[in-house]
Design an enzyme around this catalytic site. Structure first.
Site, mmCIF file in Angstrom:
data_model
loop_
_atom_site.group_PDB
_atom_site.id
_atom_site.type_symbol
_atom_site.label_atom_id
_atom_site.label_comp_id
_atom_site.label_asym_id
_atom_site.label_seq_id
_atom_site.Cartn_x
_atom_site.Cartn_y
_atom_site.Cartn_z
ATOM 1 C CG ASP A 127 -1.518 -1.177 1.677
ATOM 2 O OD1 ASP A 127 -1.492 -2.142 0.905
ATOM 3 O OD2 ASP A 127 -2.064 -1.212 2.799
ATOM 4 C CD GLU B 111 -6.860 -5.388 4.489
ATOM 5 O OE1 GLU B 111 -6.234 -6.094 5.284
ATOM 6 O OE2 GLU B 111 -6.605 -5.374 3.265
HETATM 7 C C1 FRU Z 1 -3.660 -3.884 3.004
HETATM 8 C C2 FRU Z 1 -2.934 -4.164 4.296
HETATM 9 C C3 FRU Z 1 -3.297 -3.146 5.335
HETATM 10 C C4 FRU Z 1 -2.133 -3.221 6.271
HETATM 11 C C5 FRU Z 1 -0.989 -3.453 5.325
HETATM 12 C C6 FRU Z 1 0.130 -4.281 5.877
HETATM 13 O O1 FRU Z 1 -2.985 -4.215 1.848
HETATM 14 O O2 FRU Z 1 -3.248 -5.479 4.722
HETATM 15 O O3 FRU Z 1 -4.552 -3.373 5.940
HETATM 16 O O4 FRU Z 1 -1.981 -2.064 7.035
HETATM 17 O O5 FRU Z 1 -1.524 -4.063 4.174
HETATM 18 O O6 FRU Z 1 1.220 -4.332 5.018
#
Ligand code: FRU
Length: 498
Positions: free
Chosen positions: A49, A227
């Site tokens: 992300d 998320e």
């Molecule tokens: C989404 C996620 C988020 C988390 C991150 C961890 O892609 O699972 O929810 O903060 O990636 O790398």
């Protein structure tokens, strides 16, 4: 007569020959076969992300989920890159590393203009990061919200000594997205309760103490975890009025398989987000398989449209992508507005790309085009169905982008694109067509992706591809004659200095 060189001359000469090698060894190369040329990717190692997107003192900051030690997910830290135009990125040192076994998960960065946190130098503003700390112990997993701040334009960060600032003693509580509410004169956080399919809103006067405002959800699609929420105000494409949007990632179980991004449009009264009852108030920010956890930039001038940028991958196969020495890349930034027409509401997305345009390419498509390139087309929808274009990289390999008004679908078919990656990779991704919206198409084709924007930007579809060549022959189907409309295309300059 040519004399044989003396010994010192030979030495100098061979050193000169080796120079490019030394230079290349120092600076990363961005010229591997699948290396994105108009999209950001880290020089090496894993990313997922985007985090903490913020425009501050003339620089756009892109932080990103990053493993500094390898090309698989792990040791999550915040990588960092800066840009002055949203396209040419300069990667900097890791901003916030994993510390004491606490991984630095997704979050946001705000400009604390009034020094509400007390972190900034007297009389000055500064950057504050709000992120999820993820820890695992024999007692279980714990996710909490934490702060770090920077007094030097994001170059170095100090964790707040009294972290965490928000702890519900939960294993799943993550991805805070924080912005300043000028009317209420406080901070608002949207944060996810993934297993409950809820986005919880909080307010704070100082980023340190948080008061619960309301919950949104369950709503829309709840097939997987929720998320990466983002609550943002979007202006109308006509320039009149605005609407509130709540965007939330869904993983797994999105309609195209794996990770996806849904949005809700409605109102926000400073406490509660309420979804509109109008048609189109629930949609998908992307109808492809590869755009996840997009967030918007903080700190943009209020007169500008919000800018959204996502991770161009999918948890189904992100770990298996055939790229090295990096794994993961970002989507293009997209400017957001909304439309409200006979078919209802929809978010409209326009990619930031025109500064990279180079030579205009002939629209007859007889010759292969070299990626990256941009193609803009307007079709006459009366043409035979389905119709569109195929991007051939050899006789057996192509990606098909089409409109099928009989089936009411816009689609990208990558089942014959090239490397298959995993059983979940080959796919034909689809989006519902609206007969009354224009049959137009903007395509950005990079070395390992196709980003498509159709129907006045109300459909965005982003898919990775791993084609057999970077030479592409564009071919209208069913036949060049049957497809009517106009086309324009440009080669795009690479964002990397070669
Ligand atoms: C989404 C996620 C988020 C988390 C991150 C961890 O892609 O699972 O929810 O903060 O990636 O790398």
């Amino acid at each position: 007569m040519l004399q044989p060189p003396t010994r010192p001359a030979v030495l100098v000469f061979s050193l000169l020959l080796l120079m490019p090698f030394f230079l290349a060894a120092q600076s990363p190369t961005y010229d591997q076969p699948y290396r994105p040329q108009v999209h950001f990717s880290p020089a090496q190692h894993w990313t997922n992300d985007p985090n903490g997107l913020v425009y501050f003192r003339g620089e756009y900051h892109l932080f990103f989920q990053y493993n500094p030690f390898g090309d698989q997910w792990g040791h999550m830290s915040w990588g960092h890159a800066v840009s002055t135009d949203l396209l040419h990125w300069h990667e900097l040192a890791v901003a916030i590393p994993e510390q004491n076994g606490i991984m630095i998960f997704t979050g946001s960065v705000v400009i604390d203009a009034e020094n509400t946190s007390g972190f900034c130098a007297r009389g000055s503003d500064c950057l504050v990061a709000i992120y999820t700390g993820h820890s695992e112990s024999p007692q279980g997993v714990r996710q909490t919200q934490n702060l770090a701040y920077s007094l030097d334009n994001g170059r170095t960060w100090k964790p707040y000594e009294r972290n965490p600032v928000l702890d519900l003693h939960l294993a799943d509580f993550r991805d805070p997205s924080v912005s300043w509410d000028p009317a209420a004169h406080h901070w608002v956080m949207a944060v996810s309760l993934p297993k409950e399919h809820k986005v919880r809103l909080y307010s704070s006067p100082d980023l340190k103490s948080w008061t619960q405002l309301s919950d949104f959800g369950p709503a829309g699609d709840i097939a997987g975890d929720w998320e990466c929420p983002d609550l943002l105000r979007i202006p109308s494409a006509t320039g009149k009025g605005s609407i509130w949007a709540l965007k939330v990632g869904l993983n797994p179980g999105a309609p195209q398989g794996g990770s996806g991004e849904q949005y809700f449009l409605g109102s926000f009264d400073g406490k509660t987000f309420t979804q509109s009852r109008q048609q189109g108030s629930h949609g998908w920010t992307n109808y492809g398989k590869d755009d996840y956890c997009a967030i918007s930039f903080n700190g943009l001038p209020v007169t500008e449209k919000p800018i959204l940028l996502g991770w161009m991958s999918n948890w189904q196969y992100a770990a298996k992508l055939p790229t090295s020495p990096w794994r993961g890349q970002m989507s293009l930034p997209r400017r957001l507005s909304f439309i409200n027409d006979d078919a209802g509401l929809a978010i409209k997305q326009e990619p930031v790309i025109s500064p990279l345009r180079g030579k205009t390419l002939a629209a007859s498509f007889d010759h292969p085009i070299h990626t990256p390139f941009e193609l803009r087309m307007k079709f006459d929808p009366a043409a035979t169905q389905p119709f569109g274009i195929k991007l051939f990289t050899d006789e057996q390999h192509w990606t098909e982008i089409g409109f099928d008004a009989n089936a009411n679908l816009f689609y990208i078919d990558r089942t014959h694109s090239g490397q298959g990656v995993s059983p979940d990779f080959p796919a034909k991704t689809t989006a519902p067509l609206v007969a009354s919206r224009p049959f137009d198409l903007t395509l950005i084709v990079d070395r390992s992706s196709v980003e498509a924007y159709a129907q006045d930007g109300t459909i965005a579809m982003t898919n990775l591809i791993f084609p057999t060549s970077s030479n592409v022959t564009v071919s209208p189907f069913p036949t060049a004659k049957a497809v009517k409309g106009t086309a324009q295309s440009w080669e795009l300059h690479s964002i990397w200095v070669k």
